[in-house]
Motif scaffolding. Structure first.
Motif, PDB file in Angstrom:
ATOM      1  N   ILE A 279       0.861  -1.178   0.000  1.00 50.03           N
ATOM      2  CA  ILE A 279       0.000   0.000   0.000  1.00 50.03           C
ATOM      3  C   ILE A 279       0.899   1.230   0.000  1.00 50.03           C
ATOM      4  O   ILE A 279       1.817   1.338   0.812  1.00 50.03           O
ATOM      5  CB  ILE A 279      -0.922   0.028   1.230  1.00 50.03           C
ATOM      6  CG1 ILE A 279      -1.909  -1.138   1.174  1.00 50.03           C
ATOM      7  CG2 ILE A 279      -1.673   1.354   1.318  1.00 50.03           C
ATOM      8  CD1 ILE A 279      -2.797  -1.223   2.397  1.00 50.03           C
ATOM      9  N   LYS A 280       0.642   2.159  -0.923  1.00 49.53           N
ATOM     10  CA  LYS A 280       1.446   3.375  -1.012  1.00 49.53           C
ATOM     11  C   LYS A 280       0.577   4.587  -0.710  1.00 49.53           C
ATOM     12  O   LYS A 280      -0.521   4.709  -1.232  1.00 49.53           O
ATOM     13  CB  LYS A 280       2.060   3.497  -2.410  1.00 49.53           C
ATOM     14  CG  LYS A 280       3.032   2.380  -2.752  1.00 49.53           C
ATOM     15  CD  LYS A 280       3.672   2.585  -4.120  1.00 49.53           C
ATOM     16  CE  LYS A 280       4.674   1.468  -4.429  1.00 49.53           C
ATOM     17  NZ  LYS A 280       5.336   1.662  -5.747  1.00 49.53           N
ATOM     18  N   TYR A 281       1.093   5.482   0.115  1.00 48.63           N
ATOM     19  CA  TYR A 281       0.388   6.699   0.485  1.00 48.63           C
ATOM     20  C   TYR A 281       0.980   7.894  -0.266  1.00 48.63           C
ATOM     21  O   TYR A 281       2.139   7.841  -0.707  1.00 48.63           O
ATOM     22  CB  TYR A 281       0.495   6.939   1.990  1.00 48.63           C
ATOM     23  CG  TYR A 281      -0.223   5.891   2.818  1.00 48.63           C
ATOM     24  CD1 TYR A 281      -1.547   6.064   3.204  1.00 48.63           C
ATOM     25  CD2 TYR A 281       0.426   4.720   3.207  1.00 48.63           C
ATOM     26  CE1 TYR A 281      -2.210   5.117   3.960  1.00 48.63           C
ATOM     27  CE2 TYR A 281      -0.226   3.754   3.961  1.00 48.63           C
ATOM     28  CZ  TYR A 281      -1.544   3.966   4.324  1.00 48.63           C
ATOM     29  OH  TYR A 281      -2.200   3.007   5.067  1.00 48.63           O
ATOM     30  N   PRO A 282       0.207   8.981  -0.413  1.00 48.69           N
ATOM     31  CA  PRO A 282       0.682  10.154  -1.161  1.00 48.69           C
ATOM     32  C   PRO A 282       1.981  10.749  -0.633  1.00 48.69           C
ATOM     33  O   PRO A 282       2.746  11.338  -1.392  1.00 48.69           O
ATOM     34  CB  PRO A 282      -0.475  11.156  -1.017  1.00 48.69           C
ATOM     35  CG  PRO A 282      -1.680  10.310  -0.814  1.00 48.69           C
ATOM     36  CD  PRO A 282      -1.203   9.146   0.004  1.00 48.69           C
ATOM     37  N   ASP A 283       2.239  10.600   0.668  1.00 45.55           N
ATOM     38  CA  ASP A 283       3.464  11.188   1.227  1.00 45.55           C
ATOM     39  C   ASP A 283       4.684  10.296   1.043  1.00 45.55           C
ATOM     40  O   ASP A 283       5.761  10.594   1.536  1.00 45.55           O
ATOM     41  CB  ASP A 283       3.275  11.517   2.709  1.00 45.55           C
ATOM     42  CG  ASP A 283       3.044  10.273   3.562  1.00 45.55           C
ATOM     43  OD1 ASP A 283       3.128   9.152   3.026  1.00 45.55           O
ATOM     44  OD2 ASP A 283       2.775  10.426   4.757  1.00 45.55           O
ATOM     45  N   GLY A 284       4.520   9.184   0.307  1.00 43.06           N
ATOM     46  CA  GLY A 284       5.640   8.289   0.039  1.00 43.06           C
ATOM     47  C   GLY A 284       5.745   7.106   0.981  1.00 43.06           C
ATOM     48  O   GLY A 284       6.542   6.193   0.766  1.00 43.06           O
ATOM     49  N   THR A 285       4.936   7.086   2.030  1.00 40.26           N
ATOM     50  CA  THR A 285       4.936   5.965   2.970  1.00 40.26           C
ATOM     51  C   THR A 285       4.431   4.700   2.283  1.00 40.26           C
ATOM     52  O   THR A 285       3.485   4.746   1.492  1.00 40.26           O
ATOM     53  CB  THR A 285       4.035   6.279   4.182  1.00 40.26           C
ATOM     54  OG1 THR A 285       4.544   7.444   4.841  1.00 40.26           O
ATOM     55  CG2 THR A 285       3.998   5.120   5.162  1.00 40.26           C
ATOM     56  N   GLU A 286       5.053   3.568   2.607  1.00 43.20           N
ATOM     57  CA  GLU A 286       4.638   2.278   2.053  1.00 43.20           C
ATOM     58  C   GLU A 286       4.503   1.245   3.166  1.00 43.20           C
ATOM     59  O   GLU A 286       5.304   1.221   4.098  1.00 43.20           O
ATOM     60  CB  GLU A 286       5.657   1.758   1.033  1.00 43.20           C
ATOM     61  CG  GLU A 286       5.794   2.627  -0.202  1.00 43.20           C
ATOM     62  CD  GLU A 286       6.784   2.059  -1.201  1.00 43.20           C
ATOM     63  OE1 GLU A 286       7.222   0.900  -1.013  1.00 43.20           O
ATOM     64  OE2 GLU A 286       7.122   2.767  -2.167  1.00 43.20           O
ATOM     65  N   ILE A 287       3.483   0.401   3.058  1.00 44.69           N
ATOM     66  CA  ILE A 287       3.327  -0.752   3.950  1.00 44.69           C
ATOM     67  C   ILE A 287       3.267  -1.997   3.085  1.00 44.69           C
ATOM     68  O   ILE A 287       2.450  -2.082   2.160  1.00 44.69           O
ATOM     69  CB  ILE A 287       2.059  -0.633   4.809  1.00 44.69           C
ATOM     70  CG1 ILE A 287       2.140   0.602   5.712  1.00 44.69           C
ATOM     71  CG2 ILE A 287       1.876  -1.886   5.662  1.00 44.69           C
ATOM     72  CD1 ILE A 287       0.896   0.851   6.529  1.00 44.69           C
ATOM     73  N   THR A 288       4.138  -2.944   3.368  1.00 39.08           N
ATOM     74  CA  THR A 288       4.233  -4.165   2.569  1.00 39.08           C
ATOM     75  C   THR A 288       3.953  -5.378   3.435  1.00 39.08           C
ATOM     76  O   THR A 288       4.410  -5.463   4.574  1.00 39.08           O
ATOM     77  CB  THR A 288       5.634  -4.296   1.946  1.00 39.08           C
ATOM     78  OG1 THR A 288       5.901  -3.125   1.163  1.00 39.08           O
ATOM     79  CG2 THR A 288       5.727  -5.526   1.057  1.00 39.08           C
ATOM     80  N   SER A 289       3.200  -6.325   2.870  1.00 42.13           N
ATOM     81  CA  SER A 289       2.823  -7.526   3.610  1.00 42.13           C
ATOM     82  C   SER A 289       3.026  -8.747   2.718  1.00 42.13           C
ATOM     83  O   SER A 289       2.595  -8.754   1.561  1.00 42.13           O
ATOM     84  CB  SER A 289       1.351  -7.423   4.035  1.00 42.13           C
ATOM     85  OG  SER A 289       0.913  -8.615   4.616  1.00 42.13           O
ATOM     86  N   ASN A 290       3.699  -9.764   3.251  1.00 43.90           N
ATOM     87  CA  ASN A 290       3.965 -10.989   2.487  1.00 43.90           C
ATOM     88  C   ASN A 290       3.683 -12.216   3.337  1.00 43.90           C
ATOM     89  O   ASN A 290       4.032 -12.267   4.519  1.00 43.90           O
ATOM     90  CB  ASN A 290       5.431 -11.031   2.036  1.00 43.90           C
ATOM     91  CG  ASN A 290       5.779  -9.886   1.114  1.00 43.90           C
ATOM     92  OD1 ASN A 290       5.236  -9.774   0.025  1.00 43.90           O
ATOM     93  ND2 ASN A 290       6.671  -9.020   1.564  1.00 43.90           N
ATOM     94  N   PHE A 291       3.048 -13.211   2.720  1.00 38.23           N
ATOM     95  CA  PHE A 291       2.735 -14.459   3.415  1.00 38.23           C
ATOM     96  C   PHE A 291       3.084 -15.623   2.504  1.00 38.23           C
ATOM     97  O   PHE A 291       2.852 -15.573   1.292  1.00 38.23           O
ATOM     98  CB  PHE A 291       1.245 -14.503   3.767  1.00 38.23           C
ATOM     99  CG  PHE A 291       0.813 -15.781   4.449  1.00 38.23           C
ATOM    100  CD1 PHE A 291       0.942 -15.924   5.818  1.00 38.23           C
ATOM    101  CD2 PHE A 291       0.296 -16.838   3.721  1.00 38.23           C
ATOM    102  CE1 PHE A 291       0.552 -17.089   6.458  1.00 38.23           C
ATOM    103  CE2 PHE A 291      -0.095 -18.013   4.341  1.00 38.23           C
ATOM    104  CZ  PHE A 291       0.033 -18.137   5.716  1.00 38.23           C
ATOM    105  N   GLU A 292       3.620 -16.710   3.087  1.00 36.53           N
ATOM    106  CA  GLU A 292       3.927 -17.883   2.270  1.00 36.53           C
ATOM    107  C   GLU A 292       3.922 -19.159   3.111  1.00 36.53           C
ATOM    108  O   GLU A 292       4.121 -19.128   4.326  1.00 36.53           O
ATOM    109  CB  GLU A 292       5.291 -17.721   1.597  1.00 36.53           C
ATOM    110  CG  GLU A 292       6.464 -17.574   2.568  1.00 36.53           C
ATOM    111  CD  GLU A 292       7.792 -17.372   1.867  1.00 36.53           C
ATOM    112  OE1 GLU A 292       7.946 -17.888   0.746  1.00 36.53           O
ATOM    113  OE2 GLU A 292       8.671 -16.714   2.437  1.00 36.53           O
TER     114      GLU A 292
END
Length: 316
Positions: free
Chosen positions: A135-148
């Motif tokens: 997920i990317k926000y307008p201020d450049g912040t990113e949240i990444t989620s991975n599952f396996e």
């Protein structure tokens, strides 16, 4: 000046220059080591790793000098999302130059990390089968989620009930059937964020096993989740504190009238913001006396009928 004094003066000058050059060289070496470490722990470019290494160096210098940057001052108008998007390099340059408007924007980005549950919920609803996303926000912040799921050989038999879940805010990030019954799998989940001021990552792994108990009826199935381990990484203004692995419920019994049973485990860690930034407005109680922090959780669950899930949670 006598010849002896001139020589002595030259020696002093050379010694001072050597000391300064040696110190600058050592600083560059340390920054290079920090950059390589950051890049090895996060999926980012060389330039980004160098940037966060510089932020760490800036924070370290401020802490050593006992300087606190007060960002609660209402007269400081933070940089807008539009400005960040228009010229992200200029924004980061301002941060490195300790521009308060840029620093305030960077600190406010952590609100997305702590409170950004609605966006994650919306994403999951729109992409119910996704196991990896950013997920990317307008201020450049990113949240990444991975599952396996990672296939393993050994079976799991441990049946223990320990603690009750402590978090007060959580979001389920999808549900994923176990690829095969009566076979052990490592379930691994990693949650990561990136803001203009810091990087953070929390991961959890556990060995999941769904037993059919020699039945074709899923109501008779059971599951176990053992060997809970986790890890964390950080960079920039962030450090971590008190990491803990918790095996909450390691056995999910067959179904009954109360519904599906879940095995659950998690890794928790305090994400701490440097105390050199005073920003009570964040709700993190950030102060020079130790910095403010929130507790971040990476959680995995496995139901008795073979559905694994990942959860992100926070406790403030």
């Amino acid at each position: 000046m006598s010849k002896t004094k001139k020589i002595f003066s030259l020696l002093l000058t050379f010694g001072l220059l050597f000391t300064l050059n040696n110190g600058a060289y050592a600083a560059e070496v340390n920054k290079l080591k920090a950059s390589k470490k950051i890049q090895s722990e996060f999926d980012i470019s060389n330039a980004e790793a160098d940037y966060y290494a510089e932020i760490e160096e800036m924070v370290s210098q401020l802490e050593q000098e006992g300087i606190v940057i007060d960002l609660d001052d209402e007269s400081i108008q933070e940089i807008s999302d539009k400005e960040v998007v228009k010229d992200p390099k200029k924004f980061k340059s301002k941060i490195k130059n300790k521009d308060k408007a840029a620093l305030k924007k960077g600190m406010n980005s952590f609100k997305h990390v702590i409170e950004g549950r609605k966006e994650i919920d919306d994403f999951v609803k729109e992409n119910p089968d996704a196991s990896n996303y950013t997920i990317k926000y307008p201020d450049g912040t990113e949240i990444t989620s991975n599952f396996e799921y990672i296939p393993l050989d050994e079976e799991q038999t441990e049946k223990v009930v320990q603690n009750a879940q402590p978090w007060n805010k959580s979001v389920k990030e999808g549900a994923y059937p176990v690829p095969e019954y009566n076979k052990n799998y490592a379930m691994r989940y990693e949650w990561q964020f990136k803001t203009a001021l810091g990087l953070g990552k929390v991961s959890v792994s556990g060995n999941g096993f769904v037993s059919t108990n020699n039945s074709t009826n899923k109501r008779d199935y059971s599951a176990s989740l053992t060997g809970i381990t986790g890890g964390e990484s950080y960079a920039g203004v962030i450090t971590t504190t008190n990491p803990t692995n918790v095996a909450d419920i390691t056995y999910a019994a067959p179904l009954n009238k109360s519904g599906v049973h879940e095995a659950q485990g998690w890794h928790q860690v305090g994400m701490q913001v440097s105390g050199t930034f005073s920003a009570e407005y964040l709700g993190l109680s950030v102060s020079v006396n130790g910095g403010g922090y929130w507790t971040q959780y990476a959680i995995i669950k496995l139901t008795s009928d073979g559905i694994g899930s990942k959860w992100a949670a926070t406790l403030q």
